[in-house]
Design an enzyme around this catalytic site. Sequence first.
Site, PDB file in Angstrom:
ATOM      1  N   ASP A  30      -9.683   3.752  -4.031  1.00 27.26           N
ATOM      2  CA  ASP A  30     -10.415   2.515  -3.711  1.00 27.26           C
ATOM      3  C   ASP A  30     -11.783   2.445  -4.382  1.00 27.26           C
ATOM      4  O   ASP A  30     -12.531   3.417  -4.417  1.00 27.26           O
ATOM      5  CB  ASP A  30     -10.626   2.405  -2.201  1.00 27.26           C
ATOM      6  CG  ASP A  30      -9.308   2.184  -1.470  1.00 27.26           C
ATOM      7  OD1 ASP A  30      -8.247   2.220  -2.122  1.00 27.26           O
ATOM      8  OD2 ASP A  30      -9.347   1.982  -0.253  1.00 27.26           O
ATOM      9  N   GLU A  78      -0.593   1.684  -5.193  1.00 25.52           N
ATOM     10  CA  GLU A  78      -0.116   3.059  -5.084  1.00 25.52           C
ATOM     11  C   GLU A  78      -1.165   4.039  -5.612  1.00 25.52           C
ATOM     12  O   GLU A  78      -0.908   5.247  -5.655  1.00 25.52           O
ATOM     13  CB  GLU A  78       1.228   3.098  -5.832  1.00 25.52           C
ATOM     14  CG  GLU A  78       1.985   4.355  -5.862  1.00 25.52           C
ATOM     15  CD  GLU A  78       1.609   5.194  -7.068  1.00 25.52           C
ATOM     16  OE1 GLU A  78       2.174   6.283  -7.193  1.00 25.52           O
ATOM     17  OE2 GLU A  78       0.738   4.780  -7.867  1.00 25.52           O
ATOM     18  N   TRP A  79      -2.350   3.485  -5.936  1.00 21.69           N
ATOM     19  CA  TRP A  79      -3.549   4.253  -6.312  1.00 21.69           C
ATOM     20  C   TRP A  79      -3.393   5.064  -7.605  1.00 21.69           C
ATOM     21  O   TRP A  79      -4.188   5.965  -7.882  1.00 21.69           O
ATOM     22  CB  TRP A  79      -3.992   5.199  -5.179  1.00 21.69           C
ATOM     23  CG  TRP A  79      -3.895   4.608  -3.818  1.00 21.69           C
ATOM     24  CD1 TRP A  79      -4.235   3.326  -3.461  1.00 21.69           C
ATOM     25  CD2 TRP A  79      -3.417   5.241  -2.618  1.00 21.69           C
ATOM     26  NE1 TRP A  79      -4.010   3.137  -2.124  1.00 21.69           N
ATOM     27  CE2 TRP A  79      -3.513   4.288  -1.589  1.00 21.69           C
ATOM     28  CE3 TRP A  79      -2.940   6.512  -2.330  1.00 21.69           C
ATOM     29  CZ2 TRP A  79      -3.127   4.570  -0.269  1.00 21.69           C
ATOM     30  CZ3 TRP A  79      -2.569   6.802  -1.025  1.00 21.69           C
ATOM     31  CH2 TRP A  79      -2.663   5.844  -0.017  1.00 21.69           C
ATOM     32  N   GLY A  80      -2.330   4.812  -8.347  1.00 20.81           N
ATOM     33  CA  GLY A  80      -2.140   5.559  -9.585  1.00 20.81           C
ATOM     34  C   GLY A  80      -1.557   6.945  -9.367  1.00 20.81           C
ATOM     35  O   GLY A  80      -1.406   7.718 -10.321  1.00 20.81           O
ATOM     36  N   ASP A  95       0.829  -1.212   0.000  1.00 19.43           N
ATOM     37  CA  ASP A  95       0.000   0.000   0.000  1.00 19.43           C
ATOM     38  C   ASP A  95       0.867   1.267   0.000  1.00 19.43           C
ATOM     39  O   ASP A  95       2.103   1.206  -0.031  1.00 19.43           O
ATOM     40  CB  ASP A  95      -0.897  -0.068   1.249  1.00 19.43           C
ATOM     41  CG  ASP A  95      -2.323   0.341   0.953  1.00 19.43           C
ATOM     42  OD1 ASP A  95      -2.512   1.261   0.145  1.00 19.43           O
ATOM     43  OD2 ASP A  95      -3.231  -0.261   1.548  1.00 19.43           O
ATOM     44  N   ASN A 151       1.409   8.140  -8.853  1.00 23.96           N
ATOM     45  CA  ASN A 151       2.636   8.479  -9.589  1.00 23.96           C
ATOM     46  C   ASN A 151       2.726   7.729 -10.922  1.00 23.96           C
ATOM     47  O   ASN A 151       3.815   7.361 -11.364  1.00 23.96           O
ATOM     48  CB  ASN A 151       3.866   8.156  -8.734  1.00 23.96           C
ATOM     49  CG  ASN A 151       3.915   9.002  -7.486  1.00 23.96           C
ATOM     50  OD1 ASN A 151       4.328  10.153  -7.518  1.00 23.96           O
ATOM     51  ND2 ASN A 151       3.459   8.434  -6.376  1.00 23.96           N
TER      52      ASN A 151
HETATM   53  C1  GLA Z   1      -5.878   1.339   1.026  1.00 21.46           C
HETATM   54  C2  GLA Z   1      -5.984   0.358  -0.149  1.00 21.46           C
HETATM   55  C3  GLA Z   1      -7.147  -0.613   0.097  1.00 21.46           C
HETATM   56  C4  GLA Z   1      -6.897  -1.366   1.399  1.00 21.46           C
HETATM   57  C5  GLA Z   1      -6.728  -0.379   2.540  1.00 21.46           C
HETATM   58  C6  GLA Z   1      -6.303  -1.045   3.825  1.00 21.46           C
HETATM   59  O1  GLA Z   1      -6.991   2.154   1.112  1.00 21.46           O
HETATM   60  O2  GLA Z   1      -6.161   1.051  -1.332  1.00 21.46           O
HETATM   61  O3  GLA Z   1      -7.267  -1.512  -0.981  1.00 21.46           O
HETATM   62  O4  GLA Z   1      -5.763  -2.172   1.271  1.00 21.46           O
HETATM   63  O5  GLA Z   1      -5.731   0.604   2.238  1.00 21.46           O
HETATM   64  O6  GLA Z   1      -6.142  -0.142   4.884  1.00 21.46           O
END
Ligand code: GLA
Length: 389
Positions: free
Chosen positions: A204, A182-184, A149, A186
């Site tokens: 998410d 890394e949620w995109g 994460d 970078n």
């Molecule tokens: C972030 C991630 C999720 C999950 C949570 C856990 O938000 O993007 O997929 O792993 O952390 O805390």
Amino acid sequence: MKKFVLFFGIILFAASLLAQKFQGLALTPPMGWNSWNTFEVNITEDLIRETADIMVSSGMKDAGYIYLVIDDGWESKSRDEMGNLVADPVKFPNGMKAVSDYVHSKGLKFGIHNCAGRTTCSGYPGGMGHEFQDALMYASWGVDYLKYDWCDHGTGDARQLYSTMRDALYAAKRPVLFSLCEWGSNKPWEWAADVGHMWRTTGDVTDCYNCQGEYDLGMIFILKLQEGLEKYAGPGHWNDPDMLEVGNPGLTLTESRSQFSLWCMLAAPLMAGNDLRKMSPDILKILTNRQAIAIDQDSLGKQAYLYMDHLSKRIYVKELSGGDWAICWHNTGDQAYFQRINWAHFTFLQGEYEIRDVWKDKVTGTTAKNTEVEIASHDVLMVRLSKKR
Ligand code: GLA
């Protein structure tokens, strides 16, 4: 001086040998189950054991769901005096190795979660500065999959931090599928093909069709954010539009089926995120639809592109191996519409194809004639076209 240069050269060479991810681990998009979407940090050894049992008894494992991944919340709030990660003694009284052994005894692979920052998003110890130590621990527990994460990273550089963990995993010598979360932020699609096997492209997902929370997004927004990323996906390195919400309370059955169809079109990793203990037969049918899964898992490894986006009509096209094509119409509107399909408009088709409707699971005709079909609100029509012989 010469000796010094030689010595330095050897060190650099050795470092470059270490600097790689494990090859061949995700030639098709990874499939499995992850605890987060339903349970968040409320996870226990019993839940994981039961889930492993159902993955096998329900037929999910046979359909391809191999990885059982424990997300955030498995740890104690601090490391031990040696700096090692420790499992929460109440949730996992027998430690992570025992859980991993159980998962393996079912013929499944074992995944775990941590974070490139100092703490995870739920406040448990993160990996920053402990990468090599943690990788050895994961190897000793038999970890096969690491979701990593991006919370609490401070001014840390994403590429550098994820590469350090990649090197640590490689040095620990146990093949681990490395999933970058890394949620995109970078643009990992531009640099992570050598670092991990999949990377999140967005924040998410949540279990609703078109809502937006503070940090999370309904499936339709996540979908929109995948446009243009198709060229970065391929065998061994996948865009990850986040996990499945199929079967979770905020999606209707139709929306669950649509999320599954569209994620298959995107060659997305298929990580189920529902409570398998309460799964209805209809949801199991969606998750194990062989035709849809075959499109996701196609060996060519191409992600669908958005062929047309007009009002509430979206059409996705995915090239498949053996000259086949998958096409998916998605109705994002509130009303059903009639779709008249003149196959000649799809100029990439050459000659006549047999049409297999993925959800009816039967051949419904050929491309020689127009097709007319009603597509309900938020529903899909998903077909596989195979050259007529
Ligand atoms: C972030 C991630 C999720 C999950 C949570 C856990 O938000 O993007 O997929 O792993 O952390 O805390």
